[in-house]
Scaffold this motif. Structure first.
Motif, mmCIF file in Angstrom:
data_model
loop_
_atom_site.group_PDB
_atom_site.id
_atom_site.type_symbol
_atom_site.label_atom_id
_atom_site.label_comp_id
_atom_site.label_asym_id
_atom_site.label_seq_id
_atom_site.Cartn_x
_atom_site.Cartn_y
_atom_site.Cartn_z
ATOM 1 N N ASP A 60 34.550 40.270 44.194
ATOM 2 C CA ASP A 60 34.987 41.528 44.369
ATOM 3 C C ASP A 60 36.700 41.337 44.804
ATOM 4 N N GLU A 61 37.328 40.402 44.206
ATOM 5 C CA GLU A 61 38.736 40.286 44.324
ATOM 6 C C GLU A 61 39.534 41.161 43.525
ATOM 7 N N GLY A 62 38.699 41.936 42.652
ATOM 8 C CA GLY A 62 39.562 42.907 41.778
ATOM 9 C C GLY A 62 38.560 43.971 41.009
ATOM 10 N N PRO A 63 39.194 44.645 40.004
ATOM 11 C CA PRO A 63 38.285 45.810 39.613
ATOM 12 C C PRO A 63 37.293 45.138 38.481
ATOM 13 N N SER A 64 36.222 45.638 38.048
ATOM 14 C CA SER A 64 35.298 45.023 37.175
ATOM 15 C C SER A 64 35.763 45.499 35.783
#
Length: 183
Positions: A60-64
């Motif tokens: 969860d370190e960036g958008p999917s």
């Protein structure tokens, strides 16, 4: 800013009318899977981390990727509204877009062959604040929905060819196989 934007749009329209070949541009994206489900994406000089939520096995370190689809549609709508409103002299105080995409993970996880892996639907609201007349705004809405590139891509699809280059190093020799996937 609006006068500068209006002048820029006008100059582009004049150039592209006189020289249609100048209107064809190419966009590029480069990506590499770094760790787990996390990719590093390069777009021009911009870098972006794309990742999955922890509940899907990511960090969860960036958008999917699917969230980026929603962001692309929302921002393209906003930009297209601003560009066409500015070119037409329509006052737009603000425009914002809120979207929701419904995804059935049974398709992605190959649990149900009748379920598509992509969004089942996308819905949302475009919030326009303007002192312009209803007729002007209605015309603007029609224009934007006709000319928004990402809305066009998502609603009408686009031909895609992906070439897979598969390399393996066995017996100290590199073997390369190439396949084409077309959608």
């Amino acid at each position: 800013m609006s006068n500068n934007l209006k002048e820029t749009i006008s100059n582009l329209q004049k150039d592209f009318t006189a020289n249609p070949k100048n209107a064809v541009v190419q966009y590029e994206s480069s990506s590499i899977l770094k760790e787990g489900l996390q990719s590093m994406v390069t777009l021009r000089e911009h870098k972006l981390i794309v990742d999955e939520p922890k509940s899907f096995g990511g960090k969860d370190e960036g958008p999917s990727p699917v969230e980026l689809i929603l962001a692309a549609l929302a921002t393209c709508q906003e930009i297209t509204y601003k560009a066409f409103a500015t070119a037409a002299g329509i006052n737009i105080e603000s425009v914002s877009v809120n979207l929701k995409g419904e995804l059935d993970l049974q398709g992605f996880l190959a649990l149900n062959k009748n379920t598509r892996p992509g969004f089942q639907s996308i819905s949302g609201t475009v919030d326009i604040k303007s002192s312009s007349s209803k007729a002007e705004i209605d015309k603007l809405i029609d224009t934007v929905n006709t000319h928004c590139p990402v809305l066009d891509i998502l609603s009408k699809g686009v031909p895609i060819k992906l070439f897979q280059k598969v390399s393996s190093s066995s017996n100290n020799a590199v073997q390369t196989k190439q396949r084409v996937s077309a959608a």
